[in-house]
Design an enzyme around this catalytic site. Sequence first.
Site, PDB file in Angstrom:
ATOM      1  N   ILE A 100      24.121  36.452  39.174  1.00  0.00           N
ATOM      2  CA  ILE A 100      24.518  35.187  39.181  1.00  0.00           C
ATOM      3  C   ILE A 100      24.541  34.513  40.594  1.00  0.00           C
ATOM      4  O   ILE A 100      24.519  33.174  40.518  1.00  0.00           O
ATOM      5  CB  ILE A 100      25.759  34.565  38.173  1.00  0.00           C
ATOM      6  CG1 ILE A 100      27.007  35.105  38.821  1.00  0.00           C
ATOM      7  CG2 ILE A 100      25.455  34.853  36.736  1.00  0.00           C
ATOM      8  CD1 ILE A 100      28.330  34.456  37.920  1.00  0.00           C
ATOM      9  N   TYR A 121      41.516  33.854  43.321  1.00  0.00           N
ATOM     10  CA  TYR A 121      40.802  33.935  42.270  1.00  0.00           C
ATOM     11  C   TYR A 121      40.663  32.478  41.624  1.00  0.00           C
ATOM     12  O   TYR A 121      39.797  31.880  41.085  1.00  0.00           O
ATOM     13  CB  TYR A 121      41.403  34.964  41.219  1.00  0.00           C
ATOM     14  CG  TYR A 121      41.025  34.909  40.037  1.00  0.00           C
ATOM     15  CD1 TYR A 121      39.746  35.456  39.390  1.00  0.00           C
ATOM     16  CD2 TYR A 121      41.741  34.345  38.906  1.00  0.00           C
ATOM     17  CE1 TYR A 121      39.322  35.411  38.131  1.00  0.00           C
ATOM     18  CE2 TYR A 121      41.457  34.419  37.462  1.00  0.00           C
ATOM     19  CZ  TYR A 121      39.972  35.062  37.272  1.00  0.00           C
ATOM     20  OH  TYR A 121      39.747  35.165  35.806  1.00  0.00           O
ATOM     21  N   LYS A 162      37.518  30.071  40.799  1.00  0.00           N
ATOM     22  CA  LYS A 162      37.173  29.711  39.231  1.00  0.00           C
ATOM     23  C   LYS A 162      37.223  28.180  39.107  1.00  0.00           C
ATOM     24  O   LYS A 162      36.429  27.574  38.548  1.00  0.00           O
ATOM     25  CB  LYS A 162      38.385  30.263  38.326  1.00  0.00           C
ATOM     26  CG  LYS A 162      38.286  31.655  38.124  1.00  0.00           C
ATOM     27  CD  LYS A 162      36.835  32.423  37.807  1.00  0.00           C
ATOM     28  CE  LYS A 162      36.910  32.063  36.025  1.00  0.00           C
ATOM     29  NZ  LYS A 162      35.762  32.558  35.563  1.00  0.00           N
TER      30      LYS A 162
HETATM   31  N1  LIG Z   1      40.709  39.314  32.281  1.00  0.00           N
HETATM   32  C1  LIG Z   1      41.376  38.328  31.787  1.00  0.00           C
HETATM   33  O1  LIG Z   1      42.660  38.518  31.848  1.00  0.00           O
HETATM   34  C2  LIG Z   1      40.886  36.858  32.044  1.00  0.00           C
HETATM   35  C3  LIG Z   1      42.107  35.677  31.750  1.00  0.00           C
HETATM   36  C4  LIG Z   1      41.517  34.598  32.060  1.00  0.00           C
HETATM   37  C5  LIG Z   1      40.264  34.329  32.173  1.00  0.00           C
HETATM   38  N2  LIG Z   1      39.351  35.300  32.182  1.00  0.00           N
HETATM   39  C6  LIG Z   1      37.913  34.932  32.434  1.00  0.00           C
HETATM   40  O2  LIG Z   1      37.396  35.505  31.161  1.00  0.00           O
HETATM   41  C7  LIG Z   1      36.079  35.797  31.545  1.00  0.00           C
HETATM   42  C8  LIG Z   1      35.605  37.304  31.159  1.00  0.00           C
HETATM   43  O3  LIG Z   1      36.470  38.065  31.658  1.00  0.00           O
HETATM   44  P1  LIG Z   1      36.510  39.631  31.458  1.00  0.00           P
HETATM   45  O4  LIG Z   1      37.664  40.089  31.860  1.00  0.00           O
HETATM   46  O5  LIG Z   1      35.716  39.985  30.165  1.00  0.00           O
HETATM   47  O6  LIG Z   1      35.626  40.041  32.658  1.00  0.00           O
HETATM   48  P2  LIG Z   1      34.997  41.630  33.002  1.00  0.00           P
HETATM   49  O7  LIG Z   1      35.388  42.594  32.196  1.00  0.00           O
HETATM   50  O8  LIG Z   1      35.243  41.884  34.403  1.00  0.00           O
HETATM   51  O9  LIG Z   1      33.541  41.185  33.112  1.00  0.00           O
HETATM   52  C9  LIG Z   1      32.752  40.558  33.786  1.00  0.00           C
HETATM   53  C10 LIG Z   1      31.264  41.099  33.863  1.00  0.00           C
HETATM   54  O10 LIG Z   1      30.674  40.442  34.985  1.00  0.00           O
HETATM   55  C11 LIG Z   1      29.993  41.139  35.716  1.00  0.00           C
HETATM   56  N3  LIG Z   1      29.744  40.445  36.989  1.00  0.00           N
HETATM   57  C12 LIG Z   1      30.231  40.381  38.035  1.00  0.00           C
HETATM   58  N4  LIG Z   1      29.541  39.607  39.191  1.00  0.00           N
HETATM   59  C13 LIG Z   1      28.456  39.415  38.685  1.00  0.00           C
HETATM   60  C14 LIG Z   1      27.439  39.014  39.173  1.00  0.00           C
HETATM   61  N5  LIG Z   1      27.373  38.287  40.465  1.00  0.00           N
HETATM   62  N6  LIG Z   1      26.353  38.565  38.433  1.00  0.00           N
HETATM   63  C15 LIG Z   1      26.362  39.150  36.938  1.00  0.00           C
HETATM   64  N7  LIG Z   1      27.167  39.628  36.474  1.00  0.00           N
HETATM   65  C16 LIG Z   1      28.349  39.910  37.102  1.00  0.00           C
HETATM   66  C17 LIG Z   1      30.673  42.356  35.991  1.00  0.00           C
HETATM   67  O11 LIG Z   1      29.940  43.433  36.092  1.00  0.00           O
HETATM   68  P3  LIG Z   1      30.707  44.669  37.173  1.00  0.00           P
HETATM   69  O12 LIG Z   1      31.707  45.156  36.470  1.00  0.00           O
HETATM   70  O13 LIG Z   1      29.685  45.330  37.628  1.00  0.00           O
HETATM   71  O14 LIG Z   1      31.381  43.950  38.418  1.00  0.00           O
HETATM   72  C18 LIG Z   1      31.345  42.496  34.491  1.00  0.00           C
HETATM   73  O15 LIG Z   1      30.332  43.411  33.401  1.00  0.00           O
HETATM   74  C19 LIG Z   1      35.813  35.711  33.128  1.00  0.00           C
HETATM   75  O16 LIG Z   1      35.269  34.239  33.561  1.00  0.00           O
HETATM   76  C20 LIG Z   1      37.182  35.643  33.488  1.00  0.00           C
HETATM   77  O17 LIG Z   1      37.255  34.922  34.774  1.00  0.00           O
HETATM   78  C21 LIG Z   1      39.765  36.678  32.259  1.00  0.00           C
END
Ligand SMILES: NC(=O)c1ccc[n+]([C@@H]2O[C@H](COP(=O)([O-])OP(=O)(O)OC[C@H]3O[C@@H](n4cnc5c(N)ncnc54)[C@H](OP(=O)(O)O)[C@@H]3O)[C@@H](O)[C@H]2O)c1
Length: 300
Positions: free
Chosen positions: A41, A129, A133
């Site tokens: 992205i 972070y 965001k």
């Molecule tokens: N986890 C939490 O506690 C939490 C809390 C609040 C909000 N959020 C938000 O919720 C959303 C989903 O979180 P999640 O925990 O499901 O995330 P996640 O498991 O870390 O998944 C994120 C995915 O995005 C991919 N990615 C990273 N950089 C990228 C790039 N430049 N282009 C394309 N893809 C890319 C990652 O690939 P790689 O693994 O290869 O890097 C991974 O497959 C995110 O927006 C996060 O900020 C999460």
Amino acid sequence: MTNKVRKIVVIGANGMLAQKVIEAADSAAKVICLDLPEFDITDRVAVLHTIEELCPDVIINCAAYTQVDKCETEEALAFRVNGEGPGFLAEAAKECDAVLVHISTDYVFAGDSGTPYREDDPVGPLSVYGRSKLKGERAIIASGLLRYFILRTSWLYGPGGPNFVETVLRLAAEREELRIVSDQIGSPTYTGDLARAIFALLQKSDDGRGSIYGIYHFSGDGACSWYDFASVIVARAQAAGIPLRVKTITPITTADYPLPAIRPAYSVFNKSKYQTAVAANIPQWQQSLQIYLDERQAII
Ligand SMILES: NC(=O)c1ccc[n+]([C@@H]2O[C@H](COP(=O)([O-])OP(=O)(O)OC[C@H]3O[C@@H](n4cnc5c(N)ncnc54)[C@H](OP(=O)(O)O)[C@@H]3O)[C@@H](O)[C@H]2O)c1
């Protein structure tokens, strides 16, 4: 979701939330999954080109640089992925008249409020972070795209990802004592609930309610500390017969467990905007945790 939504592009498709988003999509919809290394992205030209070729009705962006502490030392990368990437997706969505769903975080807030945060409350991120965001949210808004949902969520867990529930279960199987922070208050969110919330909002927007777009807060209902959350995880796991060594869970303060990124002390959301928009109840966090633990046990 109605049949009006025919083609959905899920970005960050190998991640934790994306897994449940893909599962929750209407079986009639065509779901296209994109992630690194094929789709990045932060590459504006590639984003515009790929999205234009696919011409989706909906783009759901689950991609992010989510390692909160690593963001402190990888600031440039965090800002490219979390701050600029969402803007490129918004530009692409505008070009092909798609709806963009983007996920943001409670870490955009400073955590010094005594009452649940509303969508229009002042932001004040404490970490790289959180700032990255917030920049992503602002890039979407500044793009001029009208049909977007930004869903801020908190304390996310679900299958397929490292998350707090898995960390607690692993440590509780290895150790007799767990020391868990008790002075940060928030709301755990199960990815299955968030995925359903995404499609509930999309369905409402299909109903022709154009004014529904914008920022929403969504998390599990209720609030707790990380210590409370860990205590319930362990109690429920023991009740389910999962073998654990842990005997004591000790509450500690944030100061006792310093981490590179500062977290908000209080990040509970006011979710009435979402509840009004979709006219649905939000499951209590304890109820969803049980669903996750049952789901997990069924797989093992
Ligand atoms: N986890 C939490 O506690 C939490 C809390 C609040 C909000 N959020 C938000 O919720 C959303 C989903 O979180 P999640 O925990 O499901 O995330 P996640 O498991 O870390 O998944 C994120 C995915 O995005 C991919 N990615 C990273 N950089 C990228 C790039 N430049 N282009 C394309 N893809 C890319 C990652 O690939 P790689 O693994 O290869 O890097 C991974 O497959 C995110 O927006 C996060 O900020 C999460």
